[in-house]
Write an enzyme that holds these catalytic residues in place. Structure first.
Site, PDB file in Angstrom:
ATOM      1  N   ASP A  96       0.826  -1.219   0.000  1.00  0.00           N
ATOM      2  CA  ASP A  96       0.000   0.000   0.000  1.00  0.00           C
ATOM      3  C   ASP A  96       0.858   1.266   0.000  1.00  0.00           C
ATOM      4  O   ASP A  96       2.055   1.239   0.353  1.00  0.00           O
ATOM      5  CB  ASP A  96      -0.876   0.027   1.266  1.00  0.00           C
ATOM      6  CG  ASP A  96      -2.012  -0.981   1.201  1.00  0.00           C
ATOM      7  OD1 ASP A  96      -2.034  -1.811   0.274  1.00  0.00           O
ATOM      8  OD2 ASP A  96      -2.881  -0.931   2.103  1.00  0.00           O
ATOM      9  N   HIS A 106       3.621  -2.486   2.892  1.00  0.00           N
ATOM     10  CA  HIS A 106       3.634  -1.143   2.307  1.00  0.00           C
ATOM     11  C   HIS A 106       4.869  -0.965   1.431  1.00  0.00           C
ATOM     12  O   HIS A 106       5.910  -1.585   1.690  1.00  0.00           O
ATOM     13  CB  HIS A 106       3.624  -0.090   3.418  1.00  0.00           C
ATOM     14  CG  HIS A 106       2.332  -0.074   4.189  1.00  0.00           C
ATOM     15  ND1 HIS A 106       2.043  -1.024   5.141  1.00  0.00           N
ATOM     16  CD2 HIS A 106       1.248   0.744   4.113  1.00  0.00           C
ATOM     17  CE1 HIS A 106       0.830  -0.779   5.636  1.00  0.00           C
ATOM     18  NE2 HIS A 106       0.327   0.286   5.018  1.00  0.00           N
TER      19      HIS A 106
HETATM   20 NI    NI Z   1      -2.532   2.915   3.430  1.00  0.00          NI
END
Ligand code: NI
Length: 300
Positions: free
Chosen positions: A101, A246
């Site tokens: 992400d 991430h």
């Molecule tokens: Ni996020």
């Protein structure tokens, strides 16, 4: 004269002997030919009998013609010859999706892409629109290298705190930025912080988007150690699962741990029979763990 007569008799006897000898030899040859034709006839006649034709099909054990084909002596079905030599298919593999992400960026995201390429693994990136606007080439590279992309809003907003209008703006602006940079409109969306309400899910559904959660949270954004994250993934990986990581953001230096973790979990997961697929592939295969996926509701 007598001498002449005797000589003539001897000549006639000789001729007669030769004729008789010739007839006798010819007779034997004729007899042989007759015998051959008789035996040949017998063989032809035998070949037309049921027993002879059963023998021709090669049925085992010389059994009666009534014995059904394809059945072994003990009565169990005889498997087709081809399958007896073909190795049994490998067991169905487990599938799991790696997700990243908050990117793209110019540091971690390219390094993560390098590793995925090195390991020939596919992943899914939930992109923030404002980051896509800053690093359109990295967004394009993600798609070019066969990964999936999803919408992670324009500015990483908590959608549950927004009006319907503001919510749609967050999603629409990110969608436009991704389409411009990478040439596609993502059908997947992940709400920042995983924060969804009925109103948020309704808005996604009406836009024809599938909301994607996760089943394993590495908490990489918080700077969690590589060893802890590796153990977490190993313990909680399931067929149809989705791992949250991430490719940008979090605490200072946190995503360095993610880059270090990635090769280790790719090797661990593959060693345990997992195939690494995109979220879209996981949904298409019907394996995605249901609680992590909210498909759009068909409009009435
Ligand atoms: Ni996020």
């Amino acid at each position: 004269m007598r001498g002449n007569l005797t000589t003539r008799k001897l000549v006639w006897l000789g001729v007669l002997g030769i004729v008789m000898l010739a007839f006798g030899l010819n007779g034997c040859a004729a007899l042989e030919r007759w015998e051959e034709s008789v035996f040949a006839g017998t063989v032809v006649a035998d070949a037309s009998t049921p027993d002879a034709s059963a023998g021709d099909t090669g049925s085992s054990g010389g059994g009666s013609p009534e014995e059904p084909a394809g059945v072994t002596v003990d009565g169990s079905p005889m498997p087709p010859a081809e399958e007896t030599v073909r190795p049994s298919p490998p067991p169905a593999r487990k599938q799991i999706a790696l997700t990243f992400d908050d990117g793209p960026d110019s540091n971690y995201t390219p390094r993560i892409l390098d590793l995925l390429k090195e390991y020939d693994a596919k992943a899914t990136f939930f992109l923030v629109g404002s980051q896509v606007r800053k690093f359109p080439d990295v967004a394009a590279r993600i798609v070019e290298e066969g990964h999936s992309v999803g919408n992670h809003t324009w500015a990483h907003a908590d959608l549950t705190k927004l009006s319907a209008k503001a919510l749609n703006e967050q999603v629409d602006r990110a969608r436009e930025a991704i389409a411009e940079a990478a040439g596609l409109t993502p059908q997947l969306v992940r709400a920042p912080y995983g924060a969804v309400s009925d109103a948020v899910l309704k808005a996604f559904g009406e836009a024809g988007m599938t909301h994607v959660g996760w089943t394993v949270d590495t908490k990489d954004w918080a700077g969690t150690s590589v060893a802890t994250m590796r153990e977490n993934v190993a313990e909680n990986a399931r067929d149809g699962g989705i791992i949250l990581m991430h490719s940008f953001g979090g605490r200072k230096g946190a995503i360095e741990h993610t880059v270090e973790l990635l090769p280790l979990i790719i090797e661990d997961l593959r060693a345990n029979g997992f195939e690494l697929v995109t979220v879209e592939e996981l949904i298409e295969s019907g394996r995605a763990i249901e609680s992590a996926i909210k498909l759009p509701v068909a409009s009435k």
